[in-house]
Every structure is written in structure tokens, then in C-alpha cells.
Design a protein around this motif. Structure first.
Motif, PDB file in Angstrom:
ATOM      1  N   ASP A   1      -5.405  -4.880   0.927  1.00 20.28           N
ATOM      2  CA  ASP A   1      -4.157  -5.013   0.175  1.00 20.28           C
ATOM      3  C   ASP A   1      -4.219  -6.312  -0.629  1.00 20.28           C
ATOM      4  O   ASP A   1      -4.075  -7.401  -0.083  1.00 20.28           O
ATOM      5  CB  ASP A   1      -2.969  -5.029   1.148  1.00 20.28           C
ATOM      6  CG  ASP A   1      -1.635  -5.203   0.418  1.00 20.28           C
ATOM      7  OD1 ASP A   1      -1.612  -5.028  -0.812  1.00 20.28           O
ATOM      8  OD2 ASP A   1      -0.641  -5.518   1.081  1.00 20.28           O
TER       9      ASP A   1
ATOM     10  N   LEU B   1       0.830  -1.185   0.000  1.00 17.87           N
ATOM     11  CA  LEU B   1       0.000   0.000   0.000  1.00 17.87           C
ATOM     12  C   LEU B   1       0.872   1.246   0.000  1.00 17.87           C
ATOM     13  O   LEU B   1       1.920   1.283   0.642  1.00 17.87           O
ATOM     14  CB  LEU B   1      -0.914   0.006   1.228  1.00 17.87           C
ATOM     15  CG  LEU B   1      -1.858  -1.195   1.367  1.00 17.87           C
ATOM     16  CD1 LEU B   1      -2.642  -1.100   2.663  1.00 17.87           C
ATOM     17  CD2 LEU B   1      -2.812  -1.269   0.178  1.00 17.87           C
ATOM     18  N   ASN B   2       0.407   2.273  -0.707  1.00 22.67           N
ATOM     19  CA  ASN B   2       1.164   3.524  -0.720  1.00 22.67           C
ATOM     20  C   ASN B   2       0.704   4.419   0.421  1.00 22.67           C
ATOM     21  O   ASN B   2      -0.229   4.091   1.163  1.00 22.67           O
ATOM     22  CB  ASN B   2       1.006   4.221  -2.076  1.00 22.67           C
ATOM     23  CG  ASN B   2      -0.459   4.507  -2.405  1.00 22.67           C
ATOM     24  OD1 ASN B   2      -1.232   4.934  -1.553  1.00 22.67           O
ATOM     25  ND2 ASN B   2      -0.842   4.258  -3.656  1.00 22.67           N
TER      26      ASN B   2
ATOM     27  N   VAL C   1      -8.138  -0.547   4.652  1.00 23.59           N
ATOM     28  CA  VAL C   1      -7.814  -0.688   3.233  1.00 23.59           C
ATOM     29  C   VAL C   1      -7.431  -2.137   2.953  1.00 23.59           C
ATOM     30  O   VAL C   1      -6.666  -2.747   3.718  1.00 23.59           O
ATOM     31  CB  VAL C   1      -6.647   0.241   2.829  1.00 23.59           C
ATOM     32  CG1 VAL C   1      -6.325   0.082   1.340  1.00 23.59           C
ATOM     33  CG2 VAL C   1      -6.980   1.691   3.145  1.00 23.59           C
TER      34      VAL C   1
ATOM     35  N   GLU D   1      -3.008   5.491   0.500  1.00 25.33           N
ATOM     36  CA  GLU D   1      -3.908   4.433   0.951  1.00 25.33           C
ATOM     37  C   GLU D   1      -3.787   4.228   2.462  1.00 25.33           C
ATOM     38  O   GLU D   1      -4.800   4.073   3.157  1.00 25.33           O
ATOM     39  CB  GLU D   1      -3.582   3.140   0.211  1.00 25.33           C
ATOM     40  CG  GLU D   1      -3.954   3.177  -1.266  1.00 25.33           C
ATOM     41  CD  GLU D   1      -3.429   1.980  -2.032  1.00 25.33           C
ATOM     42  OE1 GLU D   1      -4.151   1.452  -2.888  1.00 25.33           O
ATOM     43  OE2 GLU D   1      -2.276   1.567  -1.761  1.00 25.33           O
ATOM     44  N   LEU D   2      -2.565   4.225   2.976  1.00 26.41           N
ATOM     45  CA  LEU D   2      -2.381   4.024   4.418  1.00 26.41           C
ATOM     46  C   LEU D   2      -2.942   5.187   5.233  1.00 26.41           C
ATOM     47  O   LEU D   2      -3.317   5.005   6.392  1.00 26.41           O
ATOM     48  CB  LEU D   2      -0.893   3.833   4.729  1.00 26.41           C
ATOM     49  CG  LEU D   2      -0.307   2.480   4.316  1.00 26.41           C
ATOM     50  CD1 LEU D   2       1.202   2.462   4.536  1.00 26.41           C
ATOM     51  CD2 LEU D   2      -0.960   1.347   5.090  1.00 26.41           C
TER      52      LEU D   2
END
Length: 267
Positions: A166, A30-31, A164, A34-35
Motif C-alpha cells: 500500500d 487498498l480496494n 499487497v 487488492e485485499l
């Protein structure tokens, strides 16, 4: 300090990602954007929809959130029923802290687990609940709810609970956060289940119970303790304690002067 600020501090204290994979070490993909969505930050007036329907893994069939809360102060734990990284110790520590409160599940408070992964079924929910909560008695009283994507989205949106998925690890990044609710579904506190202890959790449940949980001693204790969202603990309100002590001292001195002034003088 405004309530929204307290929630933001609680979110930072409680944030913990759960990223695992079934084979080999975790490899989060995750980038940062997103985090950044992974948070437990309810609005100041946050309230869960009591009419929302979930599957009840423990009793079978379906139930509403209102029925699961039962009009009592409720510790709600959003979990991934197949997460073996953070969720397992989160439930174990919560069970230990609840046992140390001296309160009785189903009478003084409700314990509700809610799955955030719509793919998890009732069997997975029961396995985690029964294996991790510590005692069969507590597990039997805990509601383990499963729902479809729409129900999960509506509940987590109401809670301000962001997570989120992953795809690279087939797992979820989600906060390790416990949501403390009042009997009518209002979010009263965000707690860190990884740092709970019996005293603080008892005070939190008594506070959320709004007079229906605990006894007079607990309510008097709340006058001397305040919740510090930065640490997730109830700490003594020093100013209030010192103020009360000063007022008591002044009253005692005034009473002493009054008694002495009314004593007859000797010739």
C-alpha cells in the motif's frame, strides 16, 4: 475432507492485515480486489524451492532455504521486519508457544523468519528477531532471512502467500500466518501464530517431523488428535477414540468368555 479445503479454512482463520504507517494512524488505501489477494493458501502439493538463496541476517553472508531448514520440521514466519502492528505480537506469541513445546530449536525443529519487503536489510531483521522472540537462546537459533524482490516473489508464490503493498501508507497488507514445513520443504500446515499454544504446536512439529521429532508418546497422541483447520487446533478424534474403546471392550469380553469356558467344572 480434501486437503485443499483445509488450507482454505486455515487461510480464513489466519488472515490478518498489517497496515501501519510511521506517523499517525493507519489509513489503508487498498480496494477489495487488492485485499482479495491477501491470503495464505498453498496448493495441496506446495513445496518451497530449497535451492533459493537469501541473505542470512544472523550469521552473515548467504544461505539456501535447504540449509536454513536443516532437514528438520520448520516453522516459517513470513514477516515485514519494519511492521509494528501484527508482526511484533506474531513473533512474541510464536516464541512463547515454541518455548512451551519442550522441543529444542536447531535440534528438534528449525525456526525461519523470512522478510517479505526486499527493502529491509539485515539490521532490521536482527532487531525484530532479537526483540520479539522472547529469549536470546531462541533468537540465536532462528534464521532471519532477507532477499531481493525476485527471491521473495519466488518463495511466496511457492507458499501461496499473497500480500499487497500500500503506497499510501508505505506498508504491506499480509496474512498473519505461520507455514509449517517438513524437512524436505513440503508445506504441511498453515497455522495462525496469533492462536498458537504449546501442545498444538508440539503436535504439529512432531507430525511435520515425520518420525524424526518427538518421542513415542507424541506419536501415540497424534493417533488420538487430528488437526482442525477451521480452528487451527488439534482436537480429539472422537470417532477413532470411541472405535478403539469399543474394540478393546469386545476383546476383553471375548477373552473373559474364553477363560471361563476353559475352567474345569465342579462336580
Amino acid at each position: 475432507m480434501r486437503r485443499a479445503t483445509l488450507f482454505r479454512r486455515a487461510r480464513r482463520a489466519a488472515l490478518c492485515a498489517c497496515l501501519v504507517t510511521g506517523a499517525g494512524p493507519a489509513a489503508a488505501r487498498l480496494n477489495r480486489t487488492e485485499l482479495a489477494r491477501v491470503a495464505a493458501a498453498p496448493a495441496p502439493d506446495a513445496r518451497v524451492p530449497l535451492d533459493l538463496v537469501f541473505g542470512d541476517a544472523g550469521r552473515g553472508g548467504t544461505t539456501t532455504l535447504g540449509a536454513a531448514l536443516g532437514g528438520r520440521a520448520t516453522l516459517m514466519l513470513p514477516v515485514d521486519y519494519t511492521c509494528g502492528n501484527v508482526c511484533d505480537p506474531m513473533l512474541a506469541l510464536s516464541g512463547t508457544a515454541l518455548a512451551a513445546t519442550g522441543l529444542v530449536a536447531g535440534r528438534d525443529y528449525s525456526l525461519v523468519l523470512v522478510g517479505i519487503d526486499p527493502r529491509d536489510d539485515a539490521a532490521a531483521a536482527r532487531r525484530m528477531r532479537d526483540a520479539d522472540l522472547g529469549t536470546p537462546a531462541l533468537a540465536a537459533k532462528a534464521a532471519a532471512l532477507v532477499g531481493d524482490a525476485a527471491a521473495v516473489a519466488r518463495l511466496t508464490r511457492a507458499l501461496g502467500y499473497g500480500f499487497v503493498y500500500d503506497a499510501g501508507t508505505d506498508s504491506f497488507a499480509h496474512p498473519a500466518a505461520a507455514m509449517l514445513l517438513t524437512g524436505d520443504g513440503r508445506v504441511a500446515r498453515v497455522l495462525s501464530p496469533l492462536a498458537l499454544n504449546g501442545r498444538d504446536l508440539r503436535l504439529a512439529l512432531v507430525e511435520a517431523g515425520e518420525g524424526s521429532t518427538g518421542g513415542l508418546t507424541d506419536r501415540l497422541a497424534l493417533l488420538c488428535y487430528g488437526y482442525d483447520a477451521a480452528t487451527g487446533l488439534y482436537t480429539p478424534l472422537i470417532r477413532r477414540i470411541l472405535g478403539a474403546a469399543a474394540a478393546a471392550t469386545i476383546l476383553a469380553i471375548a477373552l473373559g468368555i474364553l477363560i471361563l469356558s476353559r475352567r474345569p467344572r465342579r462336580a
